[in-house]
Write an enzyme that holds these catalytic residues in place. Structure first.
Site, mmCIF file in Angstrom:
data_model
loop_
_atom_site.group_PDB
_atom_site.id
_atom_site.type_symbol
_atom_site.label_atom_id
_atom_site.label_comp_id
_atom_site.label_asym_id
_atom_site.label_seq_id
_atom_site.Cartn_x
_atom_site.Cartn_y
_atom_site.Cartn_z
ATOM 1 N N ASP A 16 -50.126 7.318 -18.267
ATOM 2 C CA ASP A 16 -49.071 8.168 -17.370
ATOM 3 C C ASP A 16 -48.524 9.216 -18.147
ATOM 4 O O ASP A 16 -48.041 9.336 -18.991
ATOM 5 C CB ASP A 16 -47.684 6.922 -17.383
ATOM 6 C CG ASP A 16 -47.575 6.048 -16.500
ATOM 7 O OD1 ASP A 16 -49.217 5.736 -15.645
ATOM 8 O OD2 ASP A 16 -47.353 5.360 -16.939
ATOM 9 N N ASP A 45 -48.976 0.459 -5.138
ATOM 10 C CA ASP A 45 -47.607 -0.442 -6.591
ATOM 11 C C ASP A 45 -46.547 -1.986 -5.467
ATOM 12 O O ASP A 45 -46.634 -1.586 -4.290
ATOM 13 C CB ASP A 45 -46.492 0.638 -7.100
ATOM 14 C CG ASP A 45 -46.796 2.012 -7.640
ATOM 15 O OD1 ASP A 45 -47.886 1.435 -8.280
ATOM 16 O OD2 ASP A 45 -46.838 3.405 -7.351
#
EC number: 4.3.2.10
Length: 257
Positions: free
Chosen positions: A11, A130
């Site tokens: 990330d 997600d």
């Protein structure tokens, strides 16, 4: 049988690798390029880079580090972050990425999936999902803008329905980010993976929850996912990728050696 893939996830925020818990409270892990090199040398099959605030900031992933990564590793890598047009995707692929992944932009404009698949081929197009289990409704719901705590929100889509929709539109691979499990290291959500696997006919990658080697084995053997993505266990050197592959081979899981 195709070998199962082990995929470190990096990330990226403000040019550095970060890691949060359940998509919140991110801590800085380190610089992008040295981490990418380390994982390639340890035996990772692929890398995934998420510019986690690009979509919520209304910008495209910073391409300068994409080129630097491409120069130093010889394994495939995928890049995600604010890719809203074919031009955005083309630039990232030109800088050396092998795949692009779209998440919030696909929810905002589902036709983008088809446009990218037609232009670059389905093998280049990953859709990230997600997914959050809502205990009040008992349903898995798709969330958007998860890189920004203030903007993250539930969408109208239930996870299973969105999986089917993105496949129809040309997704070549799906990464299922299980938000409830993210960063807590108590195992992948096997029930959710099996639910999605029933309707998913493209490669499916599990993401969120890896804490021990057995968690990878469970995901591969009990849900038949094609790959498993993890972050904190690799970043913090809790699990070495080479040792993980040795362990999986002992568990009769086919891995690339």
């Amino acid at each position: 049988m195709l070998a199962k893939r082990i995929i470190p996830c990096l990330d990226v925020k403000d040019g550095q690798v970060v890691k949060g818990v359940q998509f919140r409270n991110h801590e800085i892990i380190g610089d992008i390029v040295p981490l990418a090199q380390r994982y390639a040398e340890e035996g990772a099959d692929e890398l995934v880079f998420y510019d986690i605030t690009a979509s919520s900031d209304g910008r495209v992933v910073d391409k300068s580090w994409v080129a630097r990564v491409a120069e130093v590793i010889d394994i495939p890598f995928c890049v995600a972050g604010g890719i809203k047009t074919a031009e955005d995707a083309a630039k990232i692929l030109e800088f050396g990425a092998d795949k692009v992944s779209i998440n919030s932009p696909a929810l905002a404009n589902p036709e983008l999936i088809t446009e990218l698949a037609d232009k670059f081929g389905v093998q280049c197009i990953v859709v990230g999902i997600d997914s959050y289990f809502d205990k009040d409704t008992g349903k898995y719901q798709v969330y958007q803008f998860t890189g920004d705590e203030e903007r993250t929100k539930a969408t109208k889509w239930e996870t299973k329905d969105w999986v089917q929709e993105v496949q129809k539109r040309g997704a070549g691979e799906i990464v299922l980010n299980m938000m409830n499990q993210d960063g807590v290291r108590n195992g992948y959500d096997l029930e959710q993976l099996n639910m999605v696997r029933e309707v998913c006919y493209v490669p499916l990658i599990a993401s969120g929850g890896a804490g021990e080697m057995v968690h990878f084995a469970d995901a591969y053997k009990k849900t038949n996912v094609d790959g498993a993505l993890a972050a904190s266990v690799f970043h913090k050197q809790i699990i070495n990728i080479g040792e993980l592959k040795d362990y999986l081979a002992e568990q009769d899981v086919e891995v690339r050696r």
